[in-house]
Scaffold this motif. Structure first.
Motif, short mmCIF file in Angstrom:
data_model
loop_
_atom_site.label_atom_id
_atom_site.label_comp_id
_atom_site.label_asym_id
_atom_site.label_seq_id
_atom_site.Cartn_x
_atom_site.Cartn_y
_atom_site.Cartn_z
N PHE A 156 131.12 128.91 -6.78
CA PHE A 156 130.25 129.58 -5.82
C PHE A 156 129.64 128.57 -4.84
CE2 PHE A 156 126.13 131.06 -4.33
CZ PHE A 156 126.40 132.35 -3.93
N ILE A 157 129.13 127.47 -5.37
CA ILE A 157 128.49 126.48 -4.51
C ILE A 157 129.49 125.85 -3.55
CG2 ILE A 157 127.46 124.16 -4.54
CD1 ILE A 157 125.75 125.02 -6.85
N LYS A 158 130.68 125.51 -4.03
CA LYS A 158 131.67 124.89 -3.16
C LYS A 158 132.15 125.84 -2.07
CE LYS A 158 134.40 121.70 -4.73
NZ LYS A 158 135.44 120.94 -5.47
N GLU A 159 132.19 127.13 -2.38
CA GLU A 159 132.59 128.12 -1.39
C GLU A 159 131.50 128.35 -0.34
OE1 GLU A 159 133.58 131.63 -3.52
OE2 GLU A 159 135.34 130.75 -4.50
N ASN A 160 130.27 128.03 -0.70
CA ASN A 160 129.14 128.33 0.19
C ASN A 160 128.40 127.07 0.65
OD1 ASN A 160 128.77 131.50 0.13
ND2 ASN A 160 129.31 130.87 -1.94
N SER A 161 129.09 125.95 0.67
CA SER A 161 128.50 124.69 1.13
C SER A 161 129.39 124.06 2.19
CB SER A 161 128.33 123.71 -0.04
OG SER A 161 127.44 124.24 -1.02
N ALA A 162 128.78 123.31 3.08
CA ALA A 162 129.52 122.65 4.15
C ALA A 162 130.35 121.50 3.59
CB ALA A 162 128.55 122.14 5.21
N ALA A 163 131.43 121.19 4.28
CA ALA A 163 132.26 120.05 3.88
C ALA A 163 131.44 118.77 3.98
CB ALA A 163 133.49 119.97 4.79
N GLY A 164 131.67 117.85 3.05
CA GLY A 164 130.98 116.57 3.09
C GLY A 164 129.71 116.51 2.25
N ILE A 165 129.31 117.64 1.67
CA ILE A 165 128.10 117.63 0.84
C ILE A 165 128.34 116.75 -0.39
CG2 ILE A 165 128.71 119.67 -0.52
CD1 ILE A 165 125.73 120.50 -0.28
N LYS A 166 127.35 115.95 -0.76
CA LYS A 166 127.51 115.02 -1.89
C LYS A 166 127.24 115.74 -3.21
CE LYS A 166 127.08 110.77 -1.35
NZ LYS A 166 126.67 109.40 -1.01
N LEU A 167 128.16 115.60 -4.16
CA LEU A 167 128.08 116.29 -5.44
C LEU A 167 127.71 115.31 -6.54
CD1 LEU A 167 131.36 118.41 -5.08
CD2 LEU A 167 129.02 119.09 -4.47
N CYS A 168 126.57 115.53 -7.20
CA CYS A 168 126.06 114.61 -8.21
C CYS A 168 125.75 115.37 -9.50
CB CYS A 168 124.77 113.94 -7.74
SG CYS A 168 124.87 113.23 -6.09
N LEU A 208 133.29 118.86 -14.16
CA LEU A 208 132.47 118.30 -13.08
C LEU A 208 133.24 117.24 -12.30
CD1 LEU A 208 129.10 118.10 -15.03
CD2 LEU A 208 129.44 119.39 -12.91
N LYS A 209 133.88 116.33 -13.02
CA LYS A 209 134.63 115.25 -12.35
C LYS A 209 135.81 115.81 -11.56
CE LYS A 209 134.95 112.53 -16.07
NZ LYS A 209 135.25 111.31 -16.89
N GLU A 210 136.52 116.77 -12.13
CA GLU A 210 137.65 117.38 -11.42
C GLU A 210 137.18 118.15 -10.19
OE1 GLU A 210 139.52 119.74 -14.41
OE2 GLU A 210 140.79 118.10 -15.14
N SER A 211 135.93 118.58 -10.19
CA SER A 211 135.38 119.33 -9.06
C SER A 211 134.76 118.42 -8.00
CB SER A 211 134.33 120.33 -9.56
OG SER A 211 134.90 121.23 -10.49
N GLY A 212 134.82 117.11 -8.22
CA GLY A 212 134.33 116.17 -7.22
C GLY A 212 132.93 115.64 -7.46
N PHE A 213 132.34 115.95 -8.62
CA PHE A 213 131.00 115.46 -8.93
C PHE A 213 131.07 114.01 -9.45
CE2 PHE A 213 130.13 119.89 -8.70
CZ PHE A 213 128.77 120.04 -8.48
N ILE A 214 130.09 113.21 -9.07
CA ILE A 214 129.93 111.86 -9.61
C ILE A 214 128.95 111.94 -10.77
CG2 ILE A 214 129.25 109.49 -9.09
CD1 ILE A 214 129.65 110.14 -6.12
N LEU A 215 129.32 111.42 -11.93
CA LEU A 215 128.41 111.40 -13.08
C LEU A 215 127.46 110.23 -12.94
CD1 LEU A 215 130.77 112.25 -16.09
CD2 LEU A 215 129.51 113.79 -14.57
N LEU A 216 126.16 110.52 -13.01
CA LEU A 216 125.13 109.52 -12.71
C LEU A 216 124.09 109.43 -13.80
CD1 LEU A 216 124.66 110.68 -9.04
CD2 LEU A 216 125.76 108.55 -9.73
#
Length: 244
Positions: A156-168, A208-216
């Motif tokens: 849902f978030i990826k479909e409704n967010s602009a390209a380039g948003i940082k995923l953490c 999360l990692k496969e979806s582009g999130f960085i684990l922090l």
């Protein structure tokens, strides 16, 4: 109550003294005719309201717009559904910080009964966000979304967010780096994912990692969900320059 918030319809009508806001104005602030108070339209402008008269158990007032009401910041927060008593504080704090959206999601380690609480099934969660907005003397209330799985939430978030948003995603088990070492941009925005009380499972970390999130990570100390969310959002918002 740092600001009295009204709907667009209410702002043009007298306020009942029996209303929670009316009680606060009369019994706490001891306001009288001719005096002013901070007011605003939910989702709209903020300004000053002037009490014209108080009669028939009603407060008659006029409202003058002054500011945009402190717009929300470009930060979306994913939170693994915590126990309801924690969630009440968490929602208030997220609104006070000014995040744009709060996404509550069931995770593999979420207690199933939490999703049957009033905060998930009624408008009680939105009331907590409104309370936090009042605390911040703002008029803009974060959006609240509830998801039945982490995958549903991420999609849902990826479909409704602009390209380039940082995923953490916060993770104290397999962090790739420290949250404080990342650079954030107010122009691009960010998503911060915080797990439920027992954290993420191995399957969820992989998702999360496969979806582009960085684990922090945020150091070696283990925090409560609401503490971790508040600290993480503060670090990100500061990195965006939103707290200066």
């Amino acid at each position: 109550m740092n600001i009295c918030l009204f709907t667009a319809e209410e702002i043009n009508k007298p306020l009942s003294i029996k209303d929670e806001r009316g009680q606060h104005l009369i019994k706490v602030l001891h306001k009288k005719a001719g005096e002013t108070f901070a007011a605003g339209v939910i989702g709209g402008m903020a300004g000053r309201a002037t009490i014209e008269k108080i009669e028939d158990d009603k407060i008659f007032f006029s409202f003058a717009e002054e500011t945009d009401g402190k717009n929300l910041f470009p930060l979306k927060v994913i939170i693994g559904f915590p126990r309801p008593i924690q969630l009440k504080r968490l929602l208030r704090d997220m609104a006070a910080l000014g995040v744009a959206e709060v996404h509550l999601t069931k995770t593999e380690l979420t207690e199933k009964s939490y999703l049957d609480s009033d905060l998930a099934t009624t408008d009680a969660g939105k009331k907590m966000l409104l309370d936090g907005t009042v605390q911040a003397a703002s008029t803009h209330v974060p959006g609240l979304f509830i998801h039945r799985s982490l995958k549903e939430c991420i999609d849902f978030i990826k479909e409704n967010s602009a390209a380039g948003i940082k995923l953490c995603a916060l993770d104290n088990v397999e962090p790739e780096t420290n949250l404080g070492s990342l650079k954030f941009s107010r122009d691009c925005g960010a998503v911060a994912a915080i797990g439920s009380e027992r954290g993420w499972t191995t399957k969820e970390r992989l998702l999360l990692k496969e979806s582009g999130f960085i684990l922090l990570g945020m150091g070696s100390r283990v925090m409560r969900t609401e503490t971790a969310a508040t600290v993480a959002c503060s670090i990100i918002l500061n990195g965006m320059g939103c707290l200066s």
